[in-house]
Structure formats: C-alpha cells, structure tokens
Design a protein around this motif. Structure first.
Motif, PDB file in Angstrom:
ATOM      1  N   VAL A 172      56.599  89.170-107.765  1.00  0.00           N
ATOM      2  CA  VAL A 172      56.424  87.830-107.225  1.00  0.00           C
ATOM      3  C   VAL A 172      54.947  87.502-107.165  1.00  0.00           C
ATOM      4  O   VAL A 172      54.114  88.375-106.914  1.00  0.00           O
ATOM      5  N   THR A 173      54.611  86.245-107.452  1.00  0.00           N
ATOM      6  CA  THR A 173      53.246  85.763-107.328  1.00  0.00           C
ATOM      7  C   THR A 173      53.157  84.890-106.087  1.00  0.00           C
ATOM      8  O   THR A 173      53.860  83.870-105.989  1.00  0.00           O
ATOM      9  N   LEU A 174      52.318  85.284-105.146  1.00  0.00           N
ATOM     10  CA  LEU A 174      52.163  84.505-103.931  1.00  0.00           C
ATOM     11  C   LEU A 174      51.215  83.340-104.198  1.00  0.00           C
ATOM     12  O   LEU A 174      50.181  83.508-104.847  1.00  0.00           O
ATOM     13  N   PRO A 175      51.533  82.162-103.713  1.00  0.00           N
ATOM     14  CA  PRO A 175      50.717  80.983-104.013  1.00  0.00           C
ATOM     15  C   PRO A 175      49.420  80.967-103.216  1.00  0.00           C
ATOM     16  O   PRO A 175      49.283  81.639-102.192  1.00  0.00           O
ATOM     17  N   VAL A 176      48.477  80.185-103.683  1.00  0.00           N
ATOM     18  CA  VAL A 176      47.277  79.874-102.903  1.00  0.00           C
ATOM     19  C   VAL A 176      47.633  78.665-102.040  1.00  0.00           C
ATOM     20  O   VAL A 176      47.750  77.546-102.542  1.00  0.00           O
ATOM     21  N   LEU A 177      47.853  78.923-100.760  1.00  0.00           N
ATOM     22  CA  LEU A 177      48.289  77.845 -99.880  1.00  0.00           C
ATOM     23  C   LEU A 177      47.138  76.892 -99.598  1.00  0.00           C
ATOM     24  O   LEU A 177      46.004  77.320 -99.384  1.00  0.00           O
ATOM     25  N   ARG A 178      47.449  75.614 -99.562  1.00  0.00           N
ATOM     26  CA  ARG A 178      46.424  74.593 -99.324  1.00  0.00           C
ATOM     27  C   ARG A 178      46.718  73.883 -98.008  1.00  0.00           C
ATOM     28  O   ARG A 178      47.685  73.119 -97.902  1.00  0.00           O
ATOM     29  N   ILE A 179      45.911  74.182 -97.018  1.00  0.00           N
ATOM     30  CA  ILE A 179      46.014  73.546 -95.707  1.00  0.00           C
ATOM     31  C   ILE A 179      44.797  72.635 -95.572  1.00  0.00           C
ATOM     32  O   ILE A 179      43.661  73.115 -95.469  1.00  0.00           O
ATOM     33  N   PRO A 180      44.970  71.301 -95.582  1.00  0.00           N
ATOM     34  CA  PRO A 180      43.836  70.375 -95.768  1.00  0.00           C
ATOM     35  C   PRO A 180      43.031  70.081 -94.498  1.00  0.00           C
ATOM     36  O   PRO A 180      42.778  68.929 -94.161  1.00  0.00           O
ATOM     37  N   PHE A 181      42.595  71.137 -93.840  1.00  0.00           N
ATOM     38  CA  PHE A 181      41.761  70.980 -92.654  1.00  0.00           C
ATOM     39  C   PHE A 181      40.561  71.910 -92.786  1.00  0.00           C
ATOM     40  O   PHE A 181      40.637  72.939 -93.470  1.00  0.00           O
ATOM     41  N   PRO A 182      39.440  71.585 -92.158  1.00  0.00           N
ATOM     42  CA  PRO A 182      38.229  72.394 -92.355  1.00  0.00           C
ATOM     43  C   PRO A 182      38.347  73.797 -91.790  1.00  0.00           C
ATOM     44  O   PRO A 182      38.990  74.020 -90.759  1.00  0.00           O
ATOM     45  N   SER A 183      37.721  74.731 -92.477  1.00  0.00           N
ATOM     46  CA  SER A 183      37.669  76.127 -92.030  1.00  0.00           C
ATOM     47  C   SER A 183      36.472  76.301 -91.096  1.00  0.00           C
ATOM     48  O   SER A 183      35.336  76.010 -91.467  1.00  0.00           O
ATOM     49  N   ARG A 184      36.739  76.778 -89.854  1.00  0.00           N
ATOM     50  CA  ARG A 184      35.669  76.916 -88.872  1.00  0.00           C
ATOM     51  C   ARG A 184      35.810  78.258 -88.167  1.00  0.00           C
ATOM     52  O   ARG A 184      36.870  78.885 -88.189  1.00  0.00           O
ATOM     53  N   ILE A 185      34.730  78.685 -87.519  1.00  0.00           N
ATOM     54  CA  ILE A 185      34.783  79.942 -86.776  1.00  0.00           C
ATOM     55  C   ILE A 185      33.823  79.874 -85.593  1.00  0.00           C
ATOM     56  O   ILE A 185      32.742  79.277 -85.684  1.00  0.00           O
ATOM     57  N   ASN A 186      34.225  80.449 -84.491  1.00  0.00           N
ATOM     58  CA  ASN A 186      33.446  80.418 -83.255  1.00  0.00           C
ATOM     59  C   ASN A 186      32.264  81.380 -83.343  1.00  0.00           C
ATOM     60  O   ASN A 186      32.431  82.526 -83.778  1.00  0.00           O
ATOM     61  N   PRO A 187      31.070  80.967 -82.927  1.00  0.00           N
ATOM     62  CA  PRO A 187      29.908  81.863 -83.016  1.00  0.00           C
ATOM     63  C   PRO A 187      29.987  83.065 -82.078  1.00  0.00           C
ATOM     64  O   PRO A 187      29.209  84.008 -82.242  1.00  0.00           O
ATOM     65  N   PHE A 188      30.906  83.056 -81.101  1.00  0.00           N
ATOM     66  CA  PHE A 188      31.034  84.169 -80.159  1.00  0.00           C
ATOM     67  C   PHE A 188      32.025  85.235 -80.630  1.00  0.00           C
ATOM     68  O   PHE A 188      32.440  86.094 -79.852  1.00  0.00           O
ATOM     69  N   GLU A 189      32.403  85.181 -81.911  1.00  0.00           N
ATOM     70  CA  GLU A 189      33.417  86.124 -82.407  1.00  0.00           C
ATOM     71  C   GLU A 189      33.060  87.583 -82.126  1.00  0.00           C
ATOM     72  O   GLU A 189      33.883  88.352 -81.633  1.00  0.00           O
ATOM     73  N   ALA A 190      31.860  88.010 -82.453  1.00  0.00           N
ATOM     74  CA  ALA A 190      31.488  89.419 -82.320  1.00  0.00           C
ATOM     75  C   ALA A 190      31.565  89.867 -80.860  1.00  0.00           C
ATOM     76  O   ALA A 190      32.065  90.962 -80.554  1.00  0.00           O
ATOM     77  N   ALA A 191      31.075  89.035 -79.948  1.00  0.00           N
ATOM     78  CA  ALA A 191      31.130  89.388 -78.522  1.00  0.00           C
ATOM     79  C   ALA A 191      32.573  89.476 -78.048  1.00  0.00           C
ATOM     80  O   ALA A 191      32.935  90.372 -77.279  1.00  0.00           O
ATOM     81  N   ALA A 192      33.428  88.548 -78.505  1.00  0.00           N
ATOM     82  CA  ALA A 192      34.834  88.578 -78.118  1.00  0.00           C
ATOM     83  C   ALA A 192      35.530  89.813 -78.681  1.00  0.00           C
ATOM     84  O   ALA A 192      36.388  90.409 -78.026  1.00  0.00           O
ATOM     85  N   ALA A 193      35.150  90.217 -79.900  1.00  0.00           N
ATOM     86  CA  ALA A 193      35.757  91.409 -80.509  1.00  0.00           C
ATOM     87  C   ALA A 193      35.413  92.659 -79.713  1.00  0.00           C
ATOM     88  O   ALA A 193      36.287  93.502 -79.455  1.00  0.00           O
ATOM     89  N   ALA A 194      34.153  92.797 -79.316  1.00  0.00           N
ATOM     90  CA  ALA A 194      33.758  93.959 -78.517  1.00  0.00           C
ATOM     91  C   ALA A 194      34.498  93.957 -77.183  1.00  0.00           C
ATOM     92  O   ALA A 194      34.983  95.001 -76.712  1.00  0.00           O
ATOM     93  N   HIS A 195      34.608  92.788 -76.578  1.00  0.00           N
ATOM     94  CA  HIS A 195      35.295  92.678 -75.290  1.00  0.00           C
ATOM     95  C   HIS A 195      36.758  93.067 -75.395  1.00  0.00           C
ATOM     96  O   HIS A 195      37.274  93.859 -74.595  1.00  0.00           O
ATOM     97  N   THR A 196      37.491  92.493 -76.376  1.00  0.00           N
ATOM     98  CA  THR A 196      38.937  92.700 -76.407  1.00  0.00           C
ATOM     99  C   THR A 196      39.303  94.120 -76.813  1.00  0.00           C
ATOM    100  O   THR A 196      40.324  94.655 -76.375  1.00  0.00           O
ATOM    101  N   THR A 197      38.460  94.773 -77.617  1.00  0.00           N
ATOM    102  CA  THR A 197      38.720  96.182 -77.932  1.00  0.00           C
ATOM    103  C   THR A 197      38.571  97.029 -76.671  1.00  0.00           C
ATOM    104  O   THR A 197      39.400  97.914 -76.397  1.00  0.00           O
ATOM    105  N   GLU A 198      37.543  96.774 -75.892  1.00  0.00           N
ATOM    106  CA  GLU A 198      37.351  97.498 -74.642  1.00  0.00           C
ATOM    107  C   GLU A 198      38.483  97.186 -73.665  1.00  0.00           C
ATOM    108  O   GLU A 198      38.968  98.075 -72.951  1.00  0.00           O
ATOM    109  N   TRP A 199      38.921  95.941 -73.614  1.00  0.00           N
ATOM    110  CA  TRP A 199      40.023  95.554 -72.737  1.00  0.00           C
ATOM    111  C   TRP A 199      41.304  96.306 -73.116  1.00  0.00           C
ATOM    112  O   TRP A 199      42.012  96.816 -72.243  1.00  0.00           O
ATOM    113  N   ALA A 200      41.595  96.371 -74.401  1.00  0.00           N
ATOM    114  CA  ALA A 200      42.793  97.075 -74.860  1.00  0.00           C
ATOM    115  C   ALA A 200      42.713  98.566 -74.549  1.00  0.00           C
ATOM    116  O   ALA A 200      43.714  99.199 -74.198  1.00  0.00           O
ATOM    117  N   ARG A 201      41.522  99.144 -74.674  1.00  0.00           N
ATOM    118  CA  ARG A 201      41.332 100.555 -74.291  1.00  0.00           C
ATOM    119  C   ARG A 201      41.583 100.740 -72.796  1.00  0.00           C
ATOM    120  O   ARG A 201      42.272 101.668 -72.370  1.00  0.00           O
TER     121      ARG A 201
END
Length: 335
Positions: A4-33
């Motif tokens: 099977v060939t999976l399609p390239v899905l087209r979702i017509p909204f802008p791609s964005r990311i929060n600048p606090f990602e790295a801090a949130a990642a460190a926090h949630t890994t510690e929280w899960a631990r």
C-alpha cells in the motif's frame, strides 16, 4: 502486509510550533518519571521518541510554558493510559478493563485513589487537581464527562478484541472520537486559552460542526499514518481496516477512500467556519467574545495540522511496539 502507498495528506492550515517545546519536554519526562509512568531506560527512550511535548507544542503554539507543561503531562498520561488498553494486560482482559475504567471514573468524581493505586491512577489524581485549580465548574464537568465517554469507548475496543469482532464502519465512526480522546482534548483548548465559549455559541450547529469535522480529520489522519504499525500489531480498530473488511476492497482502495474523507471533512469545516460568523451576528455577540471564540476555532486548526506534523515526526507510528512490550499497570487493579 498487503502493499500500500500512503498518501501525502494535505491539511490547509499553517504549520506552527511553540518556542517552549524543549522546556516542556524536559518537564514532562521528569513528571512521568516522578509518578512512575516510566521506570526503565528503554521506556524512557520510547517516551522521549514519541515526543508528547512536541505534539502539544504543535497543538498550542502560543501557550505559556505552564499551560504547555500541563498539556504535555495530560497528553503523556492519555497515551500511557491508552497503551494499557491496546498493548498491555488490560487490553486482553475485559474484567480488568472495566475495573480500570471504574476506578478512573471514581477519581474524576473526586474520590481518593485508594491504597492499591499505582502510576496511572495517581497520575490522574495529580492532573485532576491541577486542572481544577484552573477551570470553572462547568468546564470541569464537561471535560470529565467527555473523559468518561472515552473510558467506555476503550472498553468497547477491548470487548471487540476479546471476541475478534471487527466493527462495521458506522459503529467505528461513532466511537472513534472517544477512542482517540478527542472531545476532552478539544476541551483543553479553552483551558489553554483561558476562555469558556458561551453556551449559545457552543450549542450552535456551526460550532458543533466545526468540532465534529475537525475531530474526524484528526482521527482519520491517525488511522492513515498509523496503519502499518497497527496492522503489524494485529489491531483492527482503524478506519482503513474497517472499510476493507466491510466493503471487500483492497487496502489501497480503503486508504484512498479515507484520504477523500479527510478532504471532504476539511471542506465542511471551512463552510461551518464561515457560517459561524453569521451566527455571531444573529446572536449579537460582542467583539471581545468573537475574538476569543475565533482563537478557540484556530485551536481546532492547530489540532488538525499539528497532529499531522507530529504524527510524521514522532516515533510512535514508525517504531513497532507489539502487545506485551509495554509496562503493564494491571497489578494496581488487584485488591
């Protein structure tokens, strides 16, 4: 697996990311631990690779760091809880599944966790307390009711697996939003925005359509991107698999049908978005409420595009994890 060939899905909204990602990642890994959701090196590597902080950074690109940390912890908990039903002992035992659902429901009502509670239940108590300090009573009641519906959908899946019953397309679509925890996840948009949409707007056909169509774009995306992984796991709760079984078509034909469904639902979403502006005029909504509601509508668009971006980046769908290869917390259900 059938080719099977999976399609390239087209979702017509802008791609964005929060600048606090790295801090949130460190926090949630510690929280899960801290709360025992991950205890071993291999579990932590998988947790980091599945990148739930990156998911919420894409879903809530303008959130503050405290709000992003809460969203990351909640999404981490959702995925660990979901894995209990899909890949651990609970997912193969309807009795254990019902016991876990009953205990999580009692915690949402405010009950204490009890002496045998382990990581999953204790983690939910902590999240409950954090959300209730931020949310109004109406928001919490709606969120907890939506989450209870998700627990029931998880048990529906377990029953199907126990009997080997592949659901029909209509039943699957009826359950899928709850299977994927979409309604409580969409509730979180308002908590992050610090705004509760007025009842007259929330109950309007335009706004309910926006939520419904956005939710199904997300879950259809999940089923396409996660198809290979779920087939390898023997999982049949996937719209592609359900359509192939019901229609007797090829896997590729079913994939193409789901791709068309995504495009159709995006079109319905965009039409409802335009119609909502007319509804504002009919209801006499003031500009401040319109602005805040539009931000929540934008949150649905962040979900549609952000979920796709994360699904293609995360190792959750690229790394094969088989039933029995995740830590099981079923012992906390044995009195």
């Amino acid at each position: 697996m059938e080719d099977v060939t999976l399609p390239v899905l087209r979702i017509p909204f802008p791609s964005r990311i929060n600048p606090f990602e790295a801090a949130a990642a460190a926090h949630t890994t510690e929280w899960a631990r801290k709360y025992g959701l991950i205890t071993e090196e291999a579990e932590e590597a998988r947790f980091v690779g599945e990148s739930y902080a990156r998911l919420v950074a894409r879903l809530y690109p303008e959130a503050s760091l405290p709000d992003l940390e809460l969203a990351a912890d909640l999404n981490s908990w959702f995925h660990v809880y979901d894995d209990q039903f899909e890949l651990a002992e609970v997912g193969r035992d309807p009795v254990l599944a019902r016991r876990l659902a009953e205990r999580t429901e009692s915690l949402l009502r405010g009950d204490p966790p009890g002496p045998t509670a382990g990581p999953v239940l204790r983690g939910l108590v902590v999240l409950r307390e954090r959300m209730q300090t931020r949310a109004g009573d109406a928001w919490w009641e709606r969120f907890s009711q939506n989450l209870r519906q998700c627990f029931n959908a998880a048990m529906w899946e377990v029953d199907n697996r126990a009997t080997g019953k592949i659901p029909d397309p209509a039943s699957y679509v009826d359950h899928k939003l709850d299977i994927a925890y979409v309604p409580p996840s969409f509730d979180l948009i308002e908590l992050i925005e610090h705004f509760e949409i007025p009842a007259a707007i929330r109950s309007s056909s335009e706004y309910t359509t926006l939520q419904h169509e956005a939710g199904h774009v997300v879950v259809c995306t999940n089923d396409v991107v996660g198809l290979r992984r779920e087939l390898a796991q023997g999982e049949f709760h996937n719209l592609v698999v359900v359509l192939r079984n019901a229609q007797g078509c090829t896997l590729q034909e079913a994939v193409d049908q789901v791709e068309r469904t995504i495009s159709e639902r995006v079109d319905k979403y965009l039409a409802a978005k335009e119609a909502l502006e007319v509804r504002f005029d009919i209801l006499g909504v003031d500009e401040e409420v319109r602005w805040a509601t539009r931000r929540c509508v934008a949150g649905l668009e962040h979900w549609m595009r952000g979920y796709l971006d994360w699904a293609l980046e995360s190792r959750r769908f690229s790394d094969l994890v088989l039933p029995g290869q995740v830590s099981s917390f079923h012992r906390e259900l044995i009195d």
